[in-house]
Design an enzyme around this catalytic site. Structure first.
Site, mmCIF file in Angstrom:
data_model
loop_
_atom_site.group_PDB
_atom_site.id
_atom_site.type_symbol
_atom_site.label_atom_id
_atom_site.label_comp_id
_atom_site.label_asym_id
_atom_site.label_seq_id
_atom_site.Cartn_x
_atom_site.Cartn_y
_atom_site.Cartn_z
ATOM 1 N N ASN A 82 26.532 -18.811 20.402
ATOM 2 C CA ASN A 82 27.015 -17.424 20.522
ATOM 3 C C ASN A 82 26.446 -16.549 19.410
ATOM 4 O O ASN A 82 25.981 -15.429 19.643
ATOM 5 C CB ASN A 82 28.540 -17.390 20.439
ATOM 6 C CG ASN A 82 29.224 -17.822 21.720
ATOM 7 O OD1 ASN A 82 28.586 -17.998 22.754
ATOM 8 N ND2 ASN A 82 30.527 -17.999 21.654
ATOM 9 N N ARG A 421 21.017 -14.911 37.730
ATOM 10 C CA ARG A 421 20.739 -16.153 36.998
ATOM 11 C C ARG A 421 20.961 -17.318 37.948
ATOM 12 O O ARG A 421 21.930 -17.325 38.712
ATOM 13 C CB ARG A 421 21.655 -16.323 35.781
ATOM 14 C CG ARG A 421 21.557 -15.215 34.742
ATOM 15 C CD ARG A 421 22.384 -15.579 33.509
ATOM 16 N NE ARG A 421 22.631 -14.424 32.656
ATOM 17 C CZ ARG A 421 21.793 -13.985 31.716
ATOM 18 N NH1 ARG A 421 20.652 -14.596 31.534
ATOM 19 N NH2 ARG A 421 22.118 -12.938 30.972
ATOM 20 N N ARG A 451 18.326 -11.087 30.589
ATOM 21 C CA ARG A 451 17.918 -11.507 29.254
ATOM 22 C C ARG A 451 18.048 -13.013 29.051
ATOM 23 O O ARG A 451 19.072 -13.613 29.367
ATOM 24 C CB ARG A 451 18.727 -10.769 28.186
ATOM 25 C CG ARG A 451 18.286 -11.092 26.765
ATOM 26 C CD ARG A 451 19.044 -10.286 25.756
ATOM 27 N NE ARG A 451 18.429 -8.990 25.522
ATOM 28 C CZ ARG A 451 19.076 -7.844 25.587
ATOM 29 N NH1 ARG A 451 20.347 -7.832 25.900
ATOM 30 N NH2 ARG A 451 18.460 -6.712 25.347
ATOM 31 N N HIS A 481 22.785 -6.530 38.869
ATOM 32 C CA HIS A 481 23.727 -7.536 38.391
ATOM 33 C C HIS A 481 24.791 -7.886 39.431
ATOM 34 O O HIS A 481 25.640 -8.746 39.205
ATOM 35 C CB HIS A 481 24.392 -7.002 37.110
ATOM 36 C CG HIS A 481 25.195 -8.002 36.349
ATOM 37 N ND1 HIS A 481 26.570 -7.913 36.231
ATOM 38 C CD2 HIS A 481 24.827 -9.117 35.681
ATOM 39 C CE1 HIS A 481 27.014 -8.923 35.498
ATOM 40 N NE2 HIS A 481 25.987 -9.663 35.153
ATOM 41 N N TYR A 514 32.557 -22.029 34.267
ATOM 42 C CA TYR A 514 32.936 -20.625 34.192
ATOM 43 C C TYR A 514 34.088 -20.366 35.154
ATOM 44 O O TYR A 514 34.090 -20.847 36.284
ATOM 45 C CB TYR A 514 31.774 -19.711 34.589
ATOM 46 C CG TYR A 514 30.691 -19.525 33.547
ATOM 47 C CD1 TYR A 514 30.518 -20.438 32.515
ATOM 48 C CD2 TYR A 514 29.818 -18.452 33.612
ATOM 49 C CE1 TYR A 514 29.522 -20.275 31.578
ATOM 50 C CE2 TYR A 514 28.807 -18.272 32.683
ATOM 51 C CZ TYR A 514 28.660 -19.192 31.658
ATOM 52 O OH TYR A 514 27.676 -19.029 30.733
ATOM 53 N N ARG A 610 38.546 -11.302 27.601
ATOM 54 C CA ARG A 610 38.059 -12.472 26.873
ATOM 55 C C ARG A 610 37.435 -12.107 25.539
ATOM 56 O O ARG A 610 37.712 -12.712 24.520
ATOM 57 C CB ARG A 610 37.019 -13.207 27.727
ATOM 58 C CG ARG A 610 36.487 -14.484 27.087
ATOM 59 C CD ARG A 610 35.247 -14.978 27.804
ATOM 60 N NE ARG A 610 34.073 -14.216 27.437
ATOM 61 C CZ ARG A 610 33.018 -14.041 28.225
ATOM 62 N NH1 ARG A 610 33.034 -14.518 29.444
ATOM 63 N NH2 ARG A 610 31.973 -13.367 27.808
ATOM 64 N N HIS A 638 35.458 -15.640 32.997
ATOM 65 C CA HIS A 638 34.340 -14.796 33.402
ATOM 66 C C HIS A 638 34.675 -13.857 34.558
ATOM 67 O O HIS A 638 33.921 -12.931 34.848
ATOM 68 C CB HIS A 638 33.150 -15.691 33.785
ATOM 69 C CG HIS A 638 31.845 -14.980 33.920
ATOM 70 N ND1 HIS A 638 31.220 -14.794 35.135
ATOM 71 C CD2 HIS A 638 31.036 -14.416 32.990
ATOM 72 C CE1 HIS A 638 30.084 -14.148 34.944
ATOM 73 N NE2 HIS A 638 29.947 -13.903 33.657
#
Length: 749
Positions: A82, A421, A451, A481, A514, A610, A638
């Site tokens: 992180n 992703r 990214r 996204h 997740y 979160r 998530h």
């Protein structure tokens, strides 16, 4: 083209009144924001410090004595990875801002230089706690449990002999030292492990050697060499040990035998170090005629970006530290001496070693959805009613299965999907390629600007194009996204669209760790909206106004603000108002101000966030009715879920977007209403459960601090466990019911 029917005078009057009311409401909101700014000038928290607070909550899990030791090690590894990303992106971005616009303040009123100073101070304290935890608790307890780091300087006999053989056979032939100077230092790879070696210059080699350190009389006494560890050698190397499992880190093994690379020379010092480079480098799409080639240039430029952090072994000499600082042009606050192994990500590898199951969490295998029959096609199941899947408690395999069935179903005409992703060996990608090869019309929007996944997405894009998939590289200036898949199928009653909307990526690996939700539906209105949305993205056309879906950057921000404002107005009229939202981050100032106004009107607001939260809860006169909690547990929270009371006619939504400027203004996102009574009821239950947790919940204070919610001795409620238990129970009932049902097998006619 058919003409629109003219409105009658009454309709025109109503429309005019509606426009006037909207304009008046906008004016009131603007005035209200101005008053908020005057009355509460410090109502926003700094997002960077808020994020660091989240990582501190993750570190608290690593310190939790009730967790199995390998789980604690995993959380320690997560804090390290992180922090790596935070340094690359957020600190890198702040350094650019300090250079380009030093007078610009963030919503909390801090300059970039002030933010960098505050971040550095807090991060240094955080790193000290990280490694104190490693040295005093996690490392020793791993050793007690049979997972031991071998100290080669104290080894002898078989242990040392095998380490020597490993070095001579597998490492020495691969690595190559490089003589370096301050004026000719190579561009080392960001986050790569390196050794800086200081060598003494003897009388015979002193002449002709360019050195860059001198003693008091100016005479050169040593020179430098660099040893990159590279990418081909594993960092974690098993080693012979009297314990159940011994290991040596690559850099420590090389460090022990480093003199072998410099025969006849005296090694004065060997320092492991790691450079972090700025990854806040975006594609200038207005200058890139080829998006694919442009992204490859971005990836290449990251290799040569400015350094933002230097981590090094705390035993390094002042000579070595100053040498590395100068060649990388770093400020003193960018230097991080490490009392332990650099880069804690090796603990991920330890977490997965065989034979130590008792040192890990009990496995919670994902359950099948109770309404999904393995003997029935996914299309038939979805036709029977909308399905809500709560991951990772319920199998993401059902989503993959839908796409795989579509790939081979002769009645499927087209598949349209957004890919942000994916996994390394993605079954979703394979299914899309298979569908295209079978002649189906397959369109994939592949976001090249995701990214740290850019390289993988470029590879997938090229591979799919070779299979006949129509690949679209997102939208100019925006990241795509949204999580959506549309399957167009020919049926006896005409064309039907089957859809998946989600809050997480099409990645079956991360779907196991997740916490996300999926909606499977063939609703006609959502189908029309989904098609219009997709066509607008792929065709670069003016988006059509949608009936139910809300898309960023066009409608989503205003839809969220309208929903909050609607709750505010209803509460002012009836005295009843409630908003419950689950998000990863709350940063957008306009949304935060809308929530403040709602709270001032009496709306009860519960936020499960979160990570970053720039809103201050519990401030008298501003946010007294707002509660903010954060859950940090075994699964990464998530999902984005929103519920608005609306005088008892509750509206529930799922979304790919957090309430952040980047999501609302600079990305293509979707917010999807969940109207099916069973699905919406389940979502409300899930939302409410997050505010019952008293095991892994943290409650946010008005000053931005988080306090752990105390756990009653006899009434512990752990939301992730409860959600898993509920799904297991429902799945067990469904499977039992199927076993008790006779199913005749039809013979061929």
């Amino acid at each position: 083209m058919a003409k629109r029917a003219k409105k009658n005078p009454s309709e025109q009057s109503q429309a005019s009144n509606g426009v006037a009311a909207s304009a008046a409401a906008h004016g009131l909101v603007k005035s209200s924001r101005k008053k908020l700014k005057q009355d509460f000038p410090d109502r926003f928290l700094n997002r960077e410090l808020s994020w660091l607070g989240f990582n501190e909550r993750v570190l608290a899990q690593a310190a939790e004595p009730t967790l199995p030791i390998l789980e604690r090690a995993k959380f320690l590894a997560i804090t390290g990875s992180n922090l790596d990303e935070f340094m690359m992106v957020r600190v890198g971005g702040l350094k650019i801002l300090r250079q380009r616009n030093p007078s610009k303040q963030d919503p909390a009123g801090m300059l970039a230089s002030e933010q960098l100073q505050a971040v550095a101070e807090r991060t240094h304290r955080f790193v000290e706690r990280q490694y104190e935890l490693w040295r005093q608790q996690v490392g020793p307890q791993l050793a007690t449990s049979g997972i031991v780091e071998i100290n080669l300087s104290e080894s002898e006999g078989t242990e040392l002999r095998l380490a020597t053989e490993r070095f001579q056979q597998d490492i020495f032939p691969v690595l190559s030292p490089q003589a370096v100077t301050a004026d000719a230092f190579p561009m080392v790879r960001g986050l790569g492990m390196h050794l800086l070696v200081r060598l003494e210059i003897d009388a015979e080699t002193r002449l002709g050697v360019l050195a860059d350190s001198a003693d008091e009389d100016g005479q050169q006494r040593f020179e430098w060499a660099l040893l990159p560890m590279g990418r081909t050698l594993p960092r974690l190397m098993p080693s012979a040990s009297n314990h159940r499992m011994g290991y040596v880190l690559l850099e420590q093994l090389v460090r022990h035998f480093v003199a072998e690379f410099f025969p006849g020379r005296k090694v004065l010092e060997c320092t492991p170090f790691r450079i972090t480079r700025n990854a806040d480098i975006e594609l200038r799409e207005d200058e890139a005629s080829d998006l694919l080639g442009g992204m490859e240039e971005v990836l290449e430029s990251r290799r040569f970006a400015r350094a933002v952090r230097l981590e090094y072994c705390a035993t390094a000499s002042e000579h070595a530290v100053e040498f590395l600082r100068q060649v990388h042009d770093l400020d003193p606050q960018d230097l991080y001496p490490i009392q332990g192994p650099l880069d804690l990500s090796f603990l991920f590898s330890l977490h997965s070693v065989d034979g130590f199951e008792k040192l890990r969490d009990e496995v919670w295998p994902a359950t099948p959805h109770p309404k999904i029959d393995p003997d029935q096609s996914m299309f038939s199941t979805i036709e029977g009613g909308d399905l809500l899947l709560v991951h990772p408690y319920q199998q993401f395999d059902s989503v993959v299965r839908l796409i795989e069935e579509a790939a081979v179903d002769p009645d499927v005409l087209a598949i349209k999907q957004v890919l942000y992703r994916t996994s390394k060996n993605s079954p979703v990608i394979a299914a899309l390629e298979r569908a295209a090869e079978r002649g189906k019309y397959v369109t994939a929007i592949v976001e090249l600007k995701a990214r740290f996944d850019e390289a993988r997405n470029i590879e997938w894009a090229r591979e799919m194009e070779r299979s006949g998939v129509q690949v679209i590289y997102g939208i100019h200036g925006l990241k795509t996204h949204a999580k959506i898949c549309i399957i167009v199928r020919r049926q006896s009653n005409g064309i039907r669209r089957y859809m998946h909307f989600g809050t997480g990526n099409y990645n079956e690996v991360t779907a196991r760790i997740y916490s996300d939700v999926s909606l499977l539906t063939c609703d006609e209105v959502l189908g029309r909206d989904a098609t219009n949305f997709f066509n607008a993205v792929t065709g670069a056309s003016q988006p059509v106004e949608m009936e139910e879906l809300a898309a960023a950057p066009l409608q989503l921000r205003q839809r969220v603000l309208n929903l909050i404002e609607g709750e505010t107005q209803r509460c002012m009229q009836s005295g009843h108002g409630r908003i419950i939202a689950k998000l990863n981050a709350l940063v957008d100032t306009e949304v935060i101000d809308a929530l403040y106004r709602a709270s001032q009107a009496g709306v009860k607001i519960k936020l499960n966030i979160r990570g970053q939260c720039c809103l201050r809860p519990g401030v008298k006169g501003l946010s007294e009715s707002i509660e903010v909690v954060s859950i940090v547990d075994r699964f990464l929270e998530h999902a984005r879920i929103f519920c608005f009371h609306q005088n008892g006619n509750e509206k529930v939504y799922i979304s790919s977007a957090d309430w952040m400027p980047r999501n609302l203004d600079r990305r293509v996102e979707l917010m999807v209403p969940v109207s099916d009574p069973t699905c919406s009821s389940r979502l409300r239950d899930v939302l409410n459960a997050y505010f019952k947790d008293n095991v892994n919940a943290w409650r946010m204070q008005a000053d931005g601090r988080y306090e752990k919610v105390p756990t009653p001795k006899d009434a512990a409620y752990r939301v992730q466990y409860e959600l898993y238990r509920q799904e297991v129970e429902l799945s067990s009932i469904a499977q039992s019911s199927r076993r008790q049902t006779f199913r005749p097998v039809s013979g061929s006619s």
